[in-house]
Structures are given as C-alpha cells and as structure tokens.
Design a protein around this motif. Structure first.
Motif, PDB file in Angstrom:
ATOM      1  N   VAL A  60      -4.471  -5.333  15.164  1.00  0.00           N
ATOM      2  CA  VAL A  60      -3.953  -3.968  15.017  1.00  0.00           C
ATOM      3  C   VAL A  60      -2.657  -3.920  14.199  1.00  0.00           C
ATOM      4  CG1 VAL A  60      -2.685  -3.987  17.229  1.00  0.00           C
ATOM      5  CG2 VAL A  60      -3.459  -1.820  16.253  1.00  0.00           C
ATOM      6  N   GLU A  61      -1.764  -4.879  14.374  1.00  0.00           N
ATOM      7  CA  GLU A  61      -0.485  -4.850  13.654  1.00  0.00           C
ATOM      8  C   GLU A  61      -0.703  -4.945  12.147  1.00  0.00           C
ATOM      9  OE1 GLU A  61       2.482  -4.264  14.943  1.00  0.00           O
ATOM     10  OE2 GLU A  61       1.644  -4.135  16.968  1.00  0.00           O
ATOM     11  N   ARG A  62      -1.534  -5.903  11.742  1.00  0.00           N
ATOM     12  CA  ARG A  62      -1.810  -6.097  10.313  1.00  0.00           C
ATOM     13  C   ARG A  62      -2.515  -4.868   9.738  1.00  0.00           C
ATOM     14  NH1 ARG A  62      -3.756 -10.292   6.860  1.00  0.00           N
ATOM     15  NH2 ARG A  62      -4.099  -9.287   4.848  1.00  0.00           N
ATOM     16  N   ILE A  63      -3.488  -4.328  10.486  1.00  0.00           N
ATOM     17  CA  ILE A  63      -4.247  -3.167   9.998  1.00  0.00           C
ATOM     18  C   ILE A  63      -3.340  -1.957   9.817  1.00  0.00           C
ATOM     19  CG2 ILE A  63      -5.979  -1.437  10.669  1.00  0.00           C
ATOM     20  CD1 ILE A  63      -7.229  -3.968   9.511  1.00  0.00           C
ATOM     21  N   VAL A  64      -2.500  -1.686  10.804  1.00  0.00           N
ATOM     22  CA  VAL A  64      -1.610  -0.512  10.703  1.00  0.00           C
ATOM     23  C   VAL A  64      -0.597  -0.704   9.575  1.00  0.00           C
ATOM     24  CG1 VAL A  64       0.177   0.834  11.889  1.00  0.00           C
ATOM     25  CG2 VAL A  64      -1.943   0.232  13.081  1.00  0.00           C
ATOM     26  N   ASN A  65      -0.119  -1.916   9.408  1.00  0.00           N
ATOM     27  CA  ASN A  65       0.781  -2.186   8.272  1.00  0.00           C
ATOM     28  C   ASN A  65       0.070  -1.955   6.943  1.00  0.00           C
ATOM     29  OD1 ASN A  65       2.965  -2.828   9.857  1.00  0.00           O
ATOM     30  ND2 ASN A  65       2.552  -5.037   9.859  1.00  0.00           N
ATOM     31  N   ASP A  66      -1.193  -2.382   6.864  1.00  0.00           N
ATOM     32  CA  ASP A  66      -1.982  -2.167   5.649  1.00  0.00           C
ATOM     33  C   ASP A  66      -2.189  -0.674   5.389  1.00  0.00           C
ATOM     34  OD1 ASP A  66      -2.164  -4.872   5.283  1.00  0.00           O
ATOM     35  OD2 ASP A  66      -4.288  -5.047   5.813  1.00  0.00           O
ATOM     36  N   ILE A  67      -2.470   0.078   6.449  1.00  0.00           N
ATOM     37  CA  ILE A  67      -2.703   1.523   6.318  1.00  0.00           C
ATOM     38  C   ILE A  67      -1.449   2.229   5.818  1.00  0.00           C
ATOM     39  CG2 ILE A  67      -3.100   3.663   7.630  1.00  0.00           C
ATOM     40  CD1 ILE A  67      -4.894   1.943   9.515  1.00  0.00           C
ATOM     41  N   THR A  68      -0.333   1.956   6.472  1.00  0.00           N
ATOM     42  CA  THR A  68       0.906   2.650   6.097  1.00  0.00           C
ATOM     43  C   THR A  68       1.395   2.223   4.716  1.00  0.00           C
ATOM     44  OG1 THR A  68       2.154   1.035   7.413  1.00  0.00           O
ATOM     45  CG2 THR A  68       1.603   3.125   8.468  1.00  0.00           C
ATOM     46  N   SER A  69       1.122   0.976   4.359  1.00  0.00           N
ATOM     47  CA  SER A  69       1.470   0.509   3.015  1.00  0.00           C
ATOM     48  C   SER A  69       0.592   1.202   1.970  1.00  0.00           C
ATOM     49  CB  SER A  69       1.300  -1.005   2.937  1.00  0.00           C
ATOM     50  OG  SER A  69       1.497  -1.461   1.625  1.00  0.00           O
ATOM     51  N   TYR A  70      -0.700   1.308   2.256  1.00  0.00           N
ATOM     52  CA  TYR A  70      -1.647   1.955   1.339  1.00  0.00           C
ATOM     53  C   TYR A  70      -1.290   3.421   1.131  1.00  0.00           C
ATOM     54  CZ  TYR A  70      -6.197   3.326  -0.634  1.00  0.00           C
ATOM     55  OH  TYR A  70      -7.205   3.806  -1.441  1.00  0.00           O
ATOM     56  N   LEU A  71      -0.793   4.074   2.191  1.00  0.00           N
ATOM     57  CA  LEU A  71      -0.442   5.503   2.120  1.00  0.00           C
ATOM     58  C   LEU A  71       1.057   5.717   1.874  1.00  0.00           C
ATOM     59  CD1 LEU A  71      -2.599   6.886   5.090  1.00  0.00           C
ATOM     60  CD2 LEU A  71      -3.139   6.959   2.639  1.00  0.00           C
ATOM     61  N   ASP A  72       1.707   4.699   1.357  1.00  0.00           N
ATOM     62  CA  ASP A  72       3.152   4.761   1.168  1.00  0.00           C
ATOM     63  C   ASP A  72       3.586   5.902   0.258  1.00  0.00           C
ATOM     64  OD1 ASP A  72       5.814   3.568   1.564  1.00  0.00           O
ATOM     65  OD2 ASP A  72       5.699   3.117  -0.575  1.00  0.00           O
ATOM     66  N   GLN A  73       2.711   6.282  -0.683  1.00  0.00           N
ATOM     67  CA  GLN A  73       3.061   7.350  -1.624  1.00  0.00           C
ATOM     68  C   GLN A  73       2.958   8.736  -0.989  1.00  0.00           C
ATOM     69  OE1 GLN A  73       0.314   5.657  -1.554  1.00  0.00           O
ATOM     70  NE2 GLN A  73      -1.431   7.008  -1.842  1.00  0.00           N
ATOM     71  N   CYS A  74       2.387   8.818   0.204  1.00  0.00           N
ATOM     72  CA  CYS A  74       2.237  10.106   0.894  1.00  0.00           C
ATOM     73  C   CYS A  74       3.513  10.465   1.648  1.00  0.00           C
ATOM     74  CB  CYS A  74       1.060  10.068   1.872  1.00  0.00           C
ATOM     75  SG  CYS A  74      -0.527   9.839   1.056  1.00  0.00           S
ATOM     76  N   ASP A  75       3.807  11.757   1.706  1.00  0.00           N
ATOM     77  CA  ASP A  75       4.984  12.237   2.438  1.00  0.00           C
ATOM     78  C   ASP A  75       4.700  12.359   3.930  1.00  0.00           C
ATOM     79  OD1 ASP A  75       6.540  12.805  -0.005  1.00  0.00           O
ATOM     80  OD2 ASP A  75       5.023  14.357  -0.329  1.00  0.00           O
ATOM     81  N   MET A  76       3.427  12.662   4.271  1.00  0.00           N
ATOM     82  CA  MET A  76       3.024  12.900   5.651  1.00  0.00           C
ATOM     83  C   MET A  76       1.672  12.221   5.881  1.00  0.00           C
ATOM     84  SD  MET A  76       3.620  17.022   5.503  1.00  0.00           S
ATOM     85  CE  MET A  76       3.870  17.293   7.250  1.00  0.00           C
ATOM     86  N   ILE A  77       1.404  11.858   7.133  1.00  0.00           N
ATOM     87  CA  ILE A  77       0.114  11.248   7.481  1.00  0.00           C
ATOM     88  C   ILE A  77      -0.468  11.948   8.711  1.00  0.00           C
ATOM     89  CG2 ILE A  77      -1.084   9.149   8.206  1.00  0.00           C
ATOM     90  CD1 ILE A  77       1.129   7.536   6.773  1.00  0.00           C
ATOM     91  N   TYR A  78      -1.714  12.372   8.560  1.00  0.00           N
ATOM     92  CA  TYR A  78      -2.442  13.039   9.655  1.00  0.00           C
ATOM     93  C   TYR A  78      -3.513  12.091  10.175  1.00  0.00           C
ATOM     94  CZ  TYR A  78      -6.772  15.830  10.629  1.00  0.00           C
ATOM     95  OH  TYR A  78      -7.966  16.307  11.104  1.00  0.00           O
ATOM     96  N   VAL A  79      -3.605  11.949  11.489  1.00  0.00           N
ATOM     97  CA  VAL A  79      -4.583  11.058  12.115  1.00  0.00           C
ATOM     98  C   VAL A  79      -5.609  11.892  12.867  1.00  0.00           C
ATOM     99  CG1 VAL A  79      -4.951   9.200  13.780  1.00  0.00           C
ATOM    100  CG2 VAL A  79      -2.885   9.201  12.356  1.00  0.00           C
ATOM    101  N   SER A  80      -6.877  11.739  12.489  1.00  0.00           N
ATOM    102  CA  SER A  80      -7.965  12.443  13.167  1.00  0.00           C
ATOM    103  C   SER A  80      -8.863  11.424  13.859  1.00  0.00           C
ATOM    104  CB  SER A  80      -8.770  13.276  12.168  1.00  0.00           C
ATOM    105  OG  SER A  80      -9.634  14.167  12.846  1.00  0.00           O
ATOM    106  N   PHE A  81      -9.003  11.563  15.185  1.00  0.00           N
ATOM    107  CA  PHE A  81      -9.737  10.592  15.992  1.00  0.00           C
ATOM    108  C   PHE A  81     -10.977  11.233  16.597  1.00  0.00           C
ATOM    109  CE2 PHE A  81     -10.640   8.497  20.058  1.00  0.00           C
ATOM    110  CZ  PHE A  81     -10.793   7.190  19.646  1.00  0.00           C
ATOM    111  N   ASP A  82     -12.136  10.767  16.141  1.00  0.00           N
ATOM    112  CA  ASP A  82     -13.422  11.185  16.705  1.00  0.00           C
ATOM    113  C   ASP A  82     -13.825  10.130  17.727  1.00  0.00           C
ATOM    114  OD1 ASP A  82     -16.204  11.613  17.184  1.00  0.00           O
ATOM    115  OD2 ASP A  82     -16.415  12.606  15.240  1.00  0.00           O
ATOM    116  N   VAL A  83     -14.138  10.559  18.954  1.00  0.00           N
ATOM    117  CA  VAL A  83     -14.440   9.579  20.002  1.00  0.00           C
ATOM    118  C   VAL A  83     -15.704   8.779  19.702  1.00  0.00           C
ATOM    119  CG1 VAL A  83     -13.197  10.857  21.804  1.00  0.00           C
ATOM    120  CG2 VAL A  83     -15.662  11.256  21.478  1.00  0.00           C
TER     121      VAL A  83
END
Length: 315
Positions: free
Chosen positions: A219-242
């Motif tokens: 999880v740590e590596r994945i979340v770091n990858d996600i936030t790094s990939y979206l670094d150019q974004c000002d805001m991040i929205y998370v949508s969770f489908d069960v």
C-alpha cells in the motif's frame, strides 16, 4: 483539520439491479450494530432522489432513466459545490455510481480553475457512453461523462436524439467540459472491462493498478506512485465502489467480480489516500443490502468509511 459534511444520495436509477438506494441506510445500521456514534458525530444532508421513476418505463435502451439521473446529478453537483463554499469537506455516500457525475461536476463548479485528479477504485472502468453500452445502465458511464468521451470509434449502438440530448446535458453539468483529463485519472482494481472500454483505455493511456500489483508492491508504494503520478493535479478525488472488493467477502453489491481486494486491503488503501493533503472529496457507492447476508457488505463498507474519515480528520 477538515470539517466533514456527509452527503447522502439514496438513488439507484443508474443501476441494473434493484436495491442500491438502501445502501446508505444499511451502512447506518452497521454503524449502530458496532455501537458507533459516527452518524451522530458528523452532519449529513440528503439529496432528493427520483426513485419514483423506477416504477415507470426505463426509456431509452442506451441510457436508462437518463432524465432522472440528470436531475439527481445536478442536485448532487449543487450540494457538493455548496459544501465547499461552507468550508467543509464533502463525503458522498451514494447508491449507484452514476451519482459520481454530479460529484465531479460539483468539485469543478466550486474550483473551475483547478486541475482535478481522480482515483477510481472499482472493478469496472465505467467509461461507456450511450454509443457503446451493452446494458444502457448509466452507472457504467460516469468516467465517460467526465471526460466528455463518446467513444464513437467503438460505436455499437445508435441512440435516439432524446438520449443524445440528455447525454449532452449530463456532460455539461456545471458548464465545464471536459471536467477531467485521461492523464489525471487512475483506475485501481479495474478487472471487468468490455471491448469498447478496453480500446479507449489503451488509446488514452489511462493508468490501471491491478489488485495483483497492489499486493506485490504494498500500500505505501502504491499510494506514493499514485500521488506522484497525479502530482500535477491541484486536487484529488477518491471514488470507492464496494465491488472493488472480492465477492468472497460479501455479495452485497449489484455487479460483483472475482479477484478483488480484501476489506483490510481496501481500508488500508483508502486510509492512506485520504491522509494526503490534496484529497478534496471521498465517495462510497454501490452497497446493496438486498443481495447480502446479515448486512456484511455494509459492515465492511462502514469500517472502510470510518478509516477514511479518521484519516481525513487526523491528517
């Protein structure tokens, strides 16, 4: 510290299986069973639904109940927008995933000049349009709406003019089109994709992190990858489908798909994402207690929701 505003959307017009409109109340029952004061602790507003339309004709086969969905999504957009103006953080609890159209529109309405990243945790890509849908269910279309993507290169349907008009209006909620860019979208756990969707995802180079890759990297590596990939974004929205979770946990969702996340994995992922300072909105959808046994999916969903809120409040 973020001040949480719960937004309840008990709508299921976009789903093909009945019962998702009961999901929010099922989560509340789960909270009561756990002895939690969660729904007493955080203020909540309910968006008026149009579920009376379930007793009428579905209308177009390529955009079922699309007029009612437009109405609901406009209301959701207004409520999300208002939440930001009240300096609060929106947490959307909804029935089917079509309401994400309104959530994204509301974020962009409040912040028209900001670049929005989307983390879509789901078994499905939800990137169909009326031109490609195999079912006509609009909960399979919110990403296409937000991208302003008809996917005409993979067209298999010929929707009538009324459906096309409503589709145009859905894409134009909030008067910002498109609302997101393919580069600013990340799928997590998507594993049930139709051919027109797969073609578009490949063409647009949309990133998809598989469940297997999540387990391999952690999880740590994945979340770091996600936030790094979206670094150019000002805001991040998370949508969770069960339905991103595995059906062996619970079948209390309309479209379960094998080989999904465990409840613990999903909770860890959501909590780590929600601790990030750029997170602007969290959404949870598609709990369907009519398909469940002993409210198990809602209990799992509540535990994940609780972890998300704790991360948001104590980041």
């Amino acid at each position: 510290m973020r001040e949480i505003q719960l937004i309840e959307v008990k709508s299921e017009l976009g789903a093909g299986t009945r019962g998702a409109s009961l999901g929010v109340d099922a989560i509340k029952i789960a909270a009561l069973d756990f002895g939690s004061r969660f729904f007493k602790q955080y203020p909540s507003k309910e968006v008026q639904n149009e579920n009376h339309l379930l007793f009428e004709s579905t209308g177009s086969p390529y955009g079922k109940r699309i007029s009612g969905i437009l109405t609901v999504c406009e209301r959701v957009a207004d409520e999300v927008n208002k939440t930001y103006h009240d300096q609060k953080f929106p947490v959307v609890l909804a029935g089917d995933h079509s309401t994400a159209i309104g959530t994204i529109a509301g974020i962009r309405k409040a912040y028209p000049k900001k670049r929005l990243g989307v983390v879509w945790i789901d078994a499905h890509a939800d990137i169909h349009s009326p031109y490609t849908t195999p079912t006509g269910n609009v909960h399979g279309m919110p990403i296409a709406v937000s991208l302003d993507e008809d996917n005409l290169a993979n067209k298999i349907n010929k929707p009538d003019q009324e459906t096309v008009n409503y589709w145009f209006q859905l894409k134009n909620i909030g008067a910002i089109v498109p609302k997101i860019q393919p580069r600013d979208l990340i799928y997590i756990g998507v594993r049930d994709v139709e051919t027109p969707e797969a073609s578009l995802i490949k063409k647009k180079k949309i990133k998809n992190i598989s469940v297997a890759n999540f387990r391999k990297l952690g999880v740590e590596r994945i979340v770091n990858d996600i936030t790094s990939y979206l670094d150019q974004c000002d805001m991040i929205y998370v949508s969770f489908d069960v339905d991103s979770m595995d059906p062996t946990i619970s079948r209390g969702t309309g479209t379960p798909v094998p080989n999904g996340f465990t409840e613990r994995e999903a909770g860890a992922l959501v909590a780590r994402l929600c601790a990030h300072p750029k997170i602007c909105c969290f959404e949870m959808v598609e709990v369907n207690p009519t398909l469940d046994s002993e409210n198990l999916m809602a209990e799992n969903a509540f535990e994940i929701l609780n972890r998300a809120i704790n991360a948001l409040v104590h980041d």
